[in-house]
Design a protein around this motif. Structure first.
Motif, PDB file in Angstrom:
ATOM      1  N   LEU A 189       0.807  -1.220   0.000  1.00 20.26           N
ATOM      2  CA  LEU A 189       0.000   0.000   0.000  1.00 20.26           C
ATOM      3  C   LEU A 189       0.843   1.275   0.000  1.00 20.26           C
ATOM      4  O   LEU A 189       0.289   2.369  -0.006  1.00 20.26           O
ATOM      5  CB  LEU A 189      -0.924   0.024   1.225  1.00 20.26           C
ATOM      6  N   GLU A 190       2.170   1.127   0.007  1.00 22.59           N
ATOM      7  CA  GLU A 190       3.027   2.292   0.225  1.00 22.59           C
ATOM      8  C   GLU A 190       2.788   3.409  -0.798  1.00 22.59           C
ATOM      9  O   GLU A 190       2.639   4.583  -0.438  1.00 22.59           O
ATOM     10  CB  GLU A 190       4.501   1.886   0.199  1.00 22.59           C
ATOM     11  N   GLU A 191       2.738   3.064  -2.075  1.00 24.24           N
ATOM     12  CA  GLU A 191       2.559   4.089  -3.098  1.00 24.24           C
ATOM     13  C   GLU A 191       1.242   4.835  -2.904  1.00 24.24           C
ATOM     14  O   GLU A 191       1.192   6.074  -2.984  1.00 24.24           O
ATOM     15  CB  GLU A 191       2.596   3.443  -4.489  1.00 24.24           C
ATOM     16  N   LEU A 192       0.170   4.105  -2.629  1.00 21.86           N
ATOM     17  CA  LEU A 192      -1.143   4.717  -2.428  1.00 21.86           C
ATOM     18  C   LEU A 192      -1.160   5.597  -1.180  1.00 21.86           C
ATOM     19  O   LEU A 192      -1.645   6.736  -1.215  1.00 21.86           O
ATOM     20  CB  LEU A 192      -2.203   3.627  -2.303  1.00 21.86           C
ATOM     21  N   ILE A 193      -0.626   5.087  -0.076  1.00 27.66           N
ATOM     22  CA  ILE A 193      -0.657   5.833   1.181  1.00 27.66           C
ATOM     23  C   ILE A 193       0.165   7.110   1.075  1.00 27.66           C
ATOM     24  O   ILE A 193      -0.275   8.192   1.480  1.00 27.66           O
ATOM     25  CB  ILE A 193      -0.142   4.962   2.346  1.00 27.66           C
ATOM     26  N   VAL A 194       1.367   6.999   0.534  1.00 29.12           N
ATOM     27  CA  VAL A 194       2.238   8.172   0.417  1.00 29.12           C
ATOM     28  C   VAL A 194       1.593   9.235  -0.475  1.00 29.12           C
ATOM     29  O   VAL A 194       1.557  10.424  -0.125  1.00 29.12           O
ATOM     30  CB  VAL A 194       3.627   7.773  -0.123  1.00 29.12           C
ATOM     31  N   SER A 195       1.067   8.826  -1.619  1.00 25.86           N
ATOM     32  CA  SER A 195       0.459   9.801  -2.525  1.00 25.86           C
ATOM     33  C   SER A 195      -0.779  10.436  -1.906  1.00 25.86           C
ATOM     34  O   SER A 195      -1.025  11.637  -2.070  1.00 25.86           O
ATOM     35  CB  SER A 195       0.101   9.151  -3.866  1.00 25.86           C
ATOM     36  N   SER A 196      -1.567   9.656  -1.153  1.00 18.28           N
ATOM     37  CA  SER A 196      -2.764  10.192  -0.505  1.00 18.28           C
ATOM     38  C   SER A 196      -2.401  11.181   0.596  1.00 18.28           C
ATOM     39  O   SER A 196      -3.045  12.231   0.750  1.00 18.28           O
ATOM     40  CB  SER A 196      -3.607   9.055   0.080  1.00 18.28           C
ATOM     41  N   LEU A 197      -1.380  10.864   1.363  1.00 18.01           N
ATOM     42  CA  LEU A 197      -0.939  11.777   2.425  1.00 18.01           C
ATOM     43  C   LEU A 197      -0.391  13.073   1.839  1.00 18.01           C
ATOM     44  O   LEU A 197      -0.615  14.166   2.376  1.00 18.01           O
ATOM     45  CB  LEU A 197       0.114  11.097   3.297  1.00 18.01           C
ATOM     46  N   GLU A 198       0.332  12.953   0.730  1.00 17.50           N
ATOM     47  CA  GLU A 198       0.933  14.139   0.116  1.00 17.50           C
ATOM     48  C   GLU A 198      -0.126  15.100  -0.434  1.00 17.50           C
ATOM     49  O   GLU A 198       0.162  16.280  -0.644  1.00 17.50           O
ATOM     50  CB  GLU A 198       1.899  13.729  -0.990  1.00 17.50           C
ATOM     51  N   GLU A 199      -1.331  14.599  -0.645  1.00 23.81           N
ATOM     52  CA  GLU A 199      -2.412  15.450  -1.135  1.00 23.81           C
ATOM     53  C   GLU A 199      -3.038  16.297  -0.030  1.00 23.81           C
ATOM     54  O   GLU A 199      -3.782  17.237  -0.309  1.00 23.81           O
ATOM     55  CB  GLU A 199      -3.489  14.591  -1.797  1.00 23.81           C
ATOM     56  N   ILE A 200      -2.743  15.972   1.233  1.00 24.45           N
ATOM     57  CA  ILE A 200      -3.307  16.711   2.350  1.00 24.45           C
ATOM     58  C   ILE A 200      -2.523  18.009   2.555  1.00 24.45           C
ATOM     59  O   ILE A 200      -1.303  17.983   2.736  1.00 24.45           O
ATOM     60  CB  ILE A 200      -3.295  15.857   3.632  1.00 24.45           C
ATOM     61  N   GLU A 201      -3.208  19.100   2.551  1.00 21.11           N
ATOM     62  CA  GLU A 201      -2.579  20.423   2.593  1.00 21.11           C
ATOM     63  C   GLU A 201      -1.832  20.634   3.916  1.00 21.11           C
ATOM     64  O   GLU A 201      -2.360  20.377   4.994  1.00 21.11           O
ATOM     65  CB  GLU A 201      -3.637  21.524   2.420  1.00 21.11           C
ATOM     66  N   GLY A 202      -0.575  21.071   3.806  1.00 23.22           N
ATOM     67  CA  GLY A 202       0.215  21.397   4.979  1.00 23.22           C
ATOM     68  C   GLY A 202       0.898  20.225   5.655  1.00 23.22           C
ATOM     69  O   GLY A 202       1.589  20.387   6.649  1.00 23.22           O
ATOM     70  N   LEU A 203       0.699  19.030   5.099  1.00 23.51           N
ATOM     71  CA  LEU A 203       1.286  17.828   5.718  1.00 23.51           C
ATOM     72  C   LEU A 203       2.697  17.594   5.177  1.00 23.51           C
ATOM     73  O   LEU A 203       2.926  17.668   3.970  1.00 23.51           O
ATOM     74  CB  LEU A 203       0.409  16.621   5.454  1.00 23.51           C
TER      75      LEU A 203
END
Length: 208
Positions: A189-203
């Motif tokens: 799940l690493e690719e999905l989780i990392v890309s999803s987290l990177e979409e969160i503003e300010g994270l």
């Protein structure tokens, strides 16, 4: 449907044992005490070996084999004074034939006065290792990945929703001026989780 929707497509699992176990095998007065341990690194392996050498200090041989890594590409077999390839290799062979990794098997031999010969030794160590595995429990484990994240409070709901959706494990968290967390999840799940987290503003994110 994307690849991420079907977790069976991930190649991030392996088989190992669930717990430590031990037993005794006898052959013509020689005693073979066998031990199996689930392990994650060489430090754990060294610790188990040291403990057994201290407890069974008067034994003639402490033979062992281990494998590490999802593909068992790290491994070692040790005859500890027995004839070459008569002990460590048979133990390693049983680990491989059961498709196991992250495992250590040690066979401690007390010589009973009768020589077993090369074939006898191979059979004794092979049988001891086989029983060590048979008397344990084989389980399927996932390769894990982890990230460290830091984010402002206003996006907490977005982070928690992602954690709940993908069943992420929170290894550590700290709430100060910003929120800090360490999250663990299956490697696939690493690719999905990392890309999803990177979409969160300010994270801010760091792969551990």
């Amino acid at each position: 449907m994307s690849d991420f929707d079907d977790e069976s497509t991930f190649e991030d699992t392996f088989f190992t044992i669930s717990r430590s176990s031990d037993g005794l095998y006898k052959d013509r007065s020689s005693k073979f005490f066998y031990f199996s341990f689930p392990v994650k690194n060489e430090e754990e392996i060294k610790s188990h070996l040291a403990e057994l050498r201290k407890k069974y200090y008067d034994a003639r041989h402490h033979c062992f084999a281990w494998t590490l890594g999802k593909d068992a590409d790290q491994f070692r077999a040790n005859d500890d004074g027995e004839p070459n390839h008569s002990a460590g290799d048979p133990i390693l062979g049983q680990i491989r034939s059961n498709n196991l990794t992250n495992i250590l098997i040690v066979v401690v031999r007390y010589f009973g006065g009768n020589k077993l010969g090369m074939s006898g030794l191979i059979q004794a160590y092979k049988t001891s290792a086989a029983q060590a595995i048979e008397e344990n429990e084989i389980i399927e484990e996932q390769v894990k990945a982890a990230v460290s994240i830091q984010f402002p409070y206003p996006v907490m709901n977005d982070v928690m929703k992602l954690i709940k959706t993908h069943d992420l494990q929170i290894l550590a968290q700290e709430m100060t001026l910003d929120c800090q967390m360490q999250l663990e999840f299956r490697k696939g799940l690493e690719e999905l989780i990392v890309s999803s987290l990177e979409e969160i503003e300010g994270l801010e994110l760091t792969v551990i």
